[in-house]
Scaffold this motif. Structure first.
Motif, PDB file in Angstrom:
ATOM      1  N   ILE A 102       0.847  -1.181   0.000  1.00  0.00           N
ATOM      2  CA  ILE A 102       0.000   0.000   0.000  1.00  0.00           C
ATOM      3  C   ILE A 102       0.889   1.241   0.000  1.00  0.00           C
ATOM      4  N   TYR A 115       1.685   5.200   0.369  1.00  0.00           N
ATOM      5  CA  TYR A 115       1.159   6.352   1.082  1.00  0.00           C
ATOM      6  C   TYR A 115       1.943   7.593   0.681  1.00  0.00           C
ATOM      7  N   ARG A 127      -3.207   7.364   2.117  1.00  0.00           N
ATOM      8  CA  ARG A 127      -3.040   6.312   1.109  1.00  0.00           C
ATOM      9  C   ARG A 127      -3.106   6.888  -0.296  1.00  0.00           C
ATOM     10  N   SER A 132      -4.350   6.415  -3.793  1.00  0.00           N
ATOM     11  CA  SER A 132      -5.386   5.573  -4.397  1.00  0.00           C
ATOM     12  C   SER A 132      -5.187   5.451  -5.904  1.00  0.00           C
ATOM     13  N   PHE A 134       3.455  -0.861   4.149  1.00  0.00           N
ATOM     14  CA  PHE A 134       3.287   0.478   3.610  1.00  0.00           C
ATOM     15  C   PHE A 134       4.601   0.973   3.018  1.00  0.00           C
TER      16      PHE A 134
END
Length: 209
Positions: A10, A12, A31, A33, A131
């Protein structure tokens, strides 16, 4: 050689936190997207399940037709394992001090809300993730010329965009996206027009149909 990390990656980004009172600048992480367009989503489902493109289209259209009808009839719609759709209603005027002054004229439909079922929500809350900070931080200023060029191209394909589109494409905060959208329809950067459809503003490039 760096060890390969297991789990879902993910991204960020770091953004400046709006502070109308001034003072020391603070930052927050958000985050990054990415949008999976419907075509790619259908292809993914068709590849990994027995659901065909035609069946997907039929089920999706049925849900889009029937859920709003039930919500407008005063019913919440619960799909077991997925969650509950409900109608969001708000008052047009804030900070009303006299409860007797609140009448039907003060209310309006804000949109559709959704609350995921516990187990459905748990699938992402308990998943193994790591992350990773985006290389080009969103805390750096975005050039208006770059935004105008990119959103012009976007309008040629999709006719219009919303503040949410801008947030997604440039990894902006909602506050920053709103500021930029205002600049696109006002002042020296006024190369777009704005229309309201329901509760959402849509932005169109002047000269692009």
């Amino acid at each position: 050689m760096p060890k390969e990390r297991k789990g879902h990656r993910i991204e960020y980004d770091v953004h400046e936190t709006p502070n109308p009172r001034g003072g020391e600048t603070t930052y927050h992480a958000r985050r990054v997207s990415r949008v999976m367009e419907e075509k790619a989503f259908i292809e993914h489902i068709s590849e990994y399940t027995i659901i065909s493109e035609g069946l997907y289209a039929l089920v999706t259209k049925t849900l889009m037709d029937e859920i709003p009808e039930q919500l407008l009839d005063g019913r919440d719609v619960h799909i077991k394992g997925l969650g509950t759709f409900y109608l969001k209603v708000r008052m047009k005027q804030k900070y009303v001090t006299d409860p007797g002054a609140i009448t039907a004229r003060q209310l309006e439909v804000e949109g559709i809300g959704f609350t995921p079922d516990k187990e459905f929500n748990k699938r992402v809350r308990t998943a193994q993730v790591f992350f990773e900070r985006r290389e080009n931080s969103g805390s750096l200023p975005v050039k208006m010329t770059d935004i105008i060029v990119r959103m012009t191209d976007y309008c040629k394909k999709h006719h219009s965009f919303t503040e949410r589109t801008l947030q997604s494409l440039f990894s902006l905060s909602r506050y920053k996206a709103n500021q930029i959208c205002n600049q696109l329809v006002e002042g020296e950067y006024a190369k777009f027009t704005r229309t309201k459809e329901g509760n959402t503003y849509h932005y169109h490039r002047v000269g692009v149909e």
